[in-house]
Enzyme design. Structure first.
Site, PDB file in Angstrom:
ATOM      1  N   SER A 154       0.707  -1.268   0.138  1.00 38.76           N
ATOM      2  CA  SER A 154       0.047  -0.111   0.144  1.00 38.76           C
ATOM      3  C   SER A 154       0.944   1.312   0.053  1.00 38.76           C
ATOM      4  O   SER A 154       2.089   1.154   0.348  1.00 38.76           O
ATOM      5  CB  SER A 154      -0.883  -0.058   1.359  1.00 38.76           C
ATOM      6  OG  SER A 154      -1.469   1.323   1.270  1.00 38.76           O
ATOM      7  N   TYR A 167      -2.900  -1.469  10.306  1.00 36.11           N
ATOM      8  CA  TYR A 167      -2.648  -1.708   8.959  1.00 36.11           C
ATOM      9  C   TYR A 167      -1.380  -0.771   8.542  1.00 36.11           C
ATOM     10  O   TYR A 167      -0.574  -1.739   7.701  1.00 36.11           O
ATOM     11  CB  TYR A 167      -3.866  -0.980   8.449  1.00 36.11           C
ATOM     12  CG  TYR A 167      -4.087  -0.894   6.817  1.00 36.11           C
ATOM     13  CD1 TYR A 167      -4.667  -1.796   6.165  1.00 36.11           C
ATOM     14  CD2 TYR A 167      -3.480  -0.021   5.817  1.00 36.11           C
ATOM     15  CE1 TYR A 167      -4.776  -2.143   4.804  1.00 36.11           C
ATOM     16  CE2 TYR A 167      -3.423  -0.177   4.547  1.00 36.11           C
ATOM     17  CZ  TYR A 167      -4.209  -1.105   4.013  1.00 36.11           C
ATOM     18  OH  TYR A 167      -4.354  -1.029   2.764  1.00 36.11           O
TER      19      TYR A 167
HETATM   20  P1  NAD Z   1     -11.450  -5.813  -0.544  1.00 35.86           P
HETATM   21  O1  NAD Z   1     -12.152  -5.715   0.894  1.00 35.86           O
HETATM   22  O2  NAD Z   1     -12.253  -5.746  -1.550  1.00 35.86           O
HETATM   23  O3  NAD Z   1     -10.562  -7.173  -0.717  1.00 35.86           O
HETATM   24  C1  NAD Z   1      -9.809  -7.866   0.449  1.00 35.86           C
HETATM   25  C2  NAD Z   1     -10.012  -9.445  -0.006  1.00 35.86           C
HETATM   26  O4  NAD Z   1      -9.145 -10.192   0.854  1.00 35.86           O
HETATM   27  C3  NAD Z   1     -11.525 -10.010   0.064  1.00 35.86           C
HETATM   28  O5  NAD Z   1     -11.714 -10.929  -0.816  1.00 35.86           O
HETATM   29  C4  NAD Z   1     -11.339 -10.797   1.307  1.00 35.86           C
HETATM   30  O6  NAD Z   1     -12.456 -11.834   1.329  1.00 35.86           O
HETATM   31  C5  NAD Z   1      -9.835 -11.478   1.285  1.00 35.86           C
HETATM   32  N1  NAD Z   1      -9.606 -11.798   2.715  1.00 35.86           N
HETATM   33  C6  NAD Z   1      -9.781 -11.056   3.914  1.00 35.86           C
HETATM   34  N2  NAD Z   1      -9.319 -12.074   4.990  1.00 35.86           N
HETATM   35  C7  NAD Z   1      -8.920 -13.132   4.428  1.00 35.86           C
HETATM   36  C8  NAD Z   1      -8.241 -14.211   4.970  1.00 35.86           C
HETATM   37  N3  NAD Z   1      -8.155 -14.253   6.178  1.00 35.86           N
HETATM   38  N4  NAD Z   1      -7.886 -15.108   4.035  1.00 35.86           N
HETATM   39  C9  NAD Z   1      -7.993 -15.119   2.467  1.00 35.86           C
HETATM   40  N5  NAD Z   1      -8.638 -13.972   2.169  1.00 35.86           N
HETATM   41  C10 NAD Z   1      -9.173 -13.086   2.977  1.00 35.86           C
HETATM   42  O7  NAD Z   1     -10.275  -4.829  -0.449  1.00 35.86           O
HETATM   43  P2  NAD Z   1      -9.171  -4.576  -1.638  1.00 35.86           P
HETATM   44  O8  NAD Z   1      -9.208  -3.039  -1.632  1.00 35.86           O
HETATM   45  O9  NAD Z   1      -9.321  -5.341  -2.898  1.00 35.86           O
HETATM   46  O10 NAD Z   1      -7.929  -4.906  -0.801  1.00 35.86           O
HETATM   47  C11 NAD Z   1      -6.915  -5.793  -1.528  1.00 35.86           C
HETATM   48  C12 NAD Z   1      -5.505  -5.506  -0.962  1.00 35.86           C
HETATM   49  O11 NAD Z   1      -5.208  -4.233  -1.473  1.00 35.86           O
HETATM   50  C13 NAD Z   1      -5.288  -5.650   0.275  1.00 35.86           C
HETATM   51  O12 NAD Z   1      -4.119  -6.205   0.750  1.00 35.86           O
HETATM   52  C14 NAD Z   1      -5.528  -3.968   0.789  1.00 35.86           C
HETATM   53  O13 NAD Z   1      -4.629  -3.625   1.961  1.00 35.86           O
HETATM   54  C15 NAD Z   1      -4.755  -3.792  -0.691  1.00 35.86           C
HETATM   55  N6  NAD Z   1      -4.815  -2.137  -0.927  1.00 35.86           N
HETATM   56  C16 NAD Z   1      -5.941  -1.852  -1.086  1.00 35.86           C
HETATM   57  C17 NAD Z   1      -6.294  -0.353  -1.467  1.00 35.86           C
HETATM   58  C18 NAD Z   1      -7.432   0.182  -1.835  1.00 35.86           C
HETATM   59  O14 NAD Z   1      -7.458   1.605  -2.000  1.00 35.86           O
HETATM   60  N7  NAD Z   1      -8.438  -0.475  -2.227  1.00 35.86           N
HETATM   61  C19 NAD Z   1      -5.184   0.419  -1.448  1.00 35.86           C
HETATM   62  C20 NAD Z   1      -3.928  -0.106  -1.190  1.00 35.86           C
HETATM   63  C21 NAD Z   1      -3.767  -1.312  -0.686  1.00 35.86           C
END
Ligand code: NAD
Length: 269
Positions: A154, A167
């Site tokens: 991130s 986080y």
């Molecule tokens: P999201 O909530 O849509 O997806 C997260 C996914 O992780 C979901 O499919 C959830 O079911 C899965 N998950 C959660 N706990 C789990 C576990 N114990 N085992 C297996 N799967 C699990 O969110 P996102 O935005 O798609 O996030 C995905 C990644 O991207 C994360 O690591 C998040 O920190 C990172 N991220 C997101 C953003 C953003 O702006 N959306 C920015 C920076 C980083």
């Protein structure tokens, strides 16, 4: 330049939603067979819908339920995938959660839950992936590398985030995990990199974009003046998983519309 992931097997964790779904679809459209990991019974339908989209588009994929914070489940996922498909070539460590709280009110459960999925989950999957890469060795019909790991970190790998200490700590730690693995296994031709997204429109951050007011406030942080989409991350993941990026290892690549240029300094500072 042709980018192909043909004959390669990719595990994408947390692929039933958001960025993971975008990455799974992109890897599949580049030719990889994709294991669409999801965490629980509740996300089964979402994972199946992702696989249907992949197969409807002519790609290959299966769903696989596994909580990445649980060692026995992660070990079994890799065993089952290797038993069915022969090996694993690409791991995208994407699963992640937020449990936000003011620091003095943060419970140990909130801390442990976030570290458990975001950091320990990435450790467990990376360990099993590297063991499998080393067992298989390099197979030039698949890739010039022995294996590729992409950590989803991130911008909070470098930007502190009040109210989200668990986080931010998990993402800062991913940088050292990633670089250490790149250093430890570089001679084995295993490439390890991180993608560091800025604001991407997914369910994890609905409150940052679901109202016009929230979106306007978010856009003040993004010089490129749009929120990112899962496809933006998918495009970069395909590149990092492919031989086109063969000399890239140990890198954190920021994909954030310029968020880490600190927009607020454009008129002052
Ligand atoms: P999201 O909530 O849509 O997806 C997260 C996914 O992780 C979901 O499919 C959830 O079911 C899965 N998950 C959660 N706990 C789990 C576990 N114990 N085992 C297996 N799967 C699990 O969110 P996102 O935005 O798609 O996030 C995905 C990644 O991207 C994360 O690591 C998040 O920190 C990172 N991220 C997101 C953003 C953003 O702006 N959306 C920015 C920076 C980083």
């Amino acid at each position: 330049m042709e980018i192909s992931l043909r004959n390669q097997i990719a595990i994408v964790t947390g692929a039933s939603s958001g960025i993971g779904t975008g990455i799974a679809k992109s890897l599949a459209s580049a030719g990889a067979t994709v294991i669409v990991n999801h965490s629980s019974e509740r996300s089964t339908d979402d994972a199946k819908a992702v696989v249907k989209e992949i197969t409807d588009a002519g790609g290959k994929g299966i769903t696989y339920q596994c909580d990445v914070s649980k060692e026995d489940q992660v070990v079994k996922m890799f065993q089952d995938v290797v038993a069915e498909f022969g090996t694993v070539d690409i791991l995208v460590n994407n699963a992640g959660i937020q449990k936000d709280a003011k620091f003095t009110e943060m419970t140990l459960d909130q801390w442990n839950a976030v570290i458990g999925v975001n950091l320990t989950g990435q450790f467990l999957c990376a360990r099993e992936a590297i063991k499998e890469f080393l067992r298989r060795g390099i197979d030039p019909s698949r890739s010039v590398a022995c294996g590729k790991i992409i950590h989803i970190s991130s911008v909070h790998e470098v930007i502190p985030w009040a109210g989200h200490a668990n986080y931010a700590a998990s993402k800062g730690a991913i940088r050292m995990l990633m670089q250490t693995l790149a250093q430890e296994y570089g001679a084995d031709k295993i490439r390890v990199n991180s993608i560091c997204p800025g604001a991407i429109q997914t369910p994890i951050n609905t409150n940052a974009w679901s109202t016009q007011e929230a979106m306007n406030s978010l856009l003040t942080l993004i010089p490129y003046n749009r929120i990112g989409q899962p496809q933006d991350i998918g495009n970069l993941a395909v590149f990092l998983a492919s031989d086109a990026s063969d000399y890239i290892t140990g890198a954190s690549i920021f994909i954030d519309g310029g968020m880490t240029t600190f927009e607020s300094f454009s008129t002052g500072g």
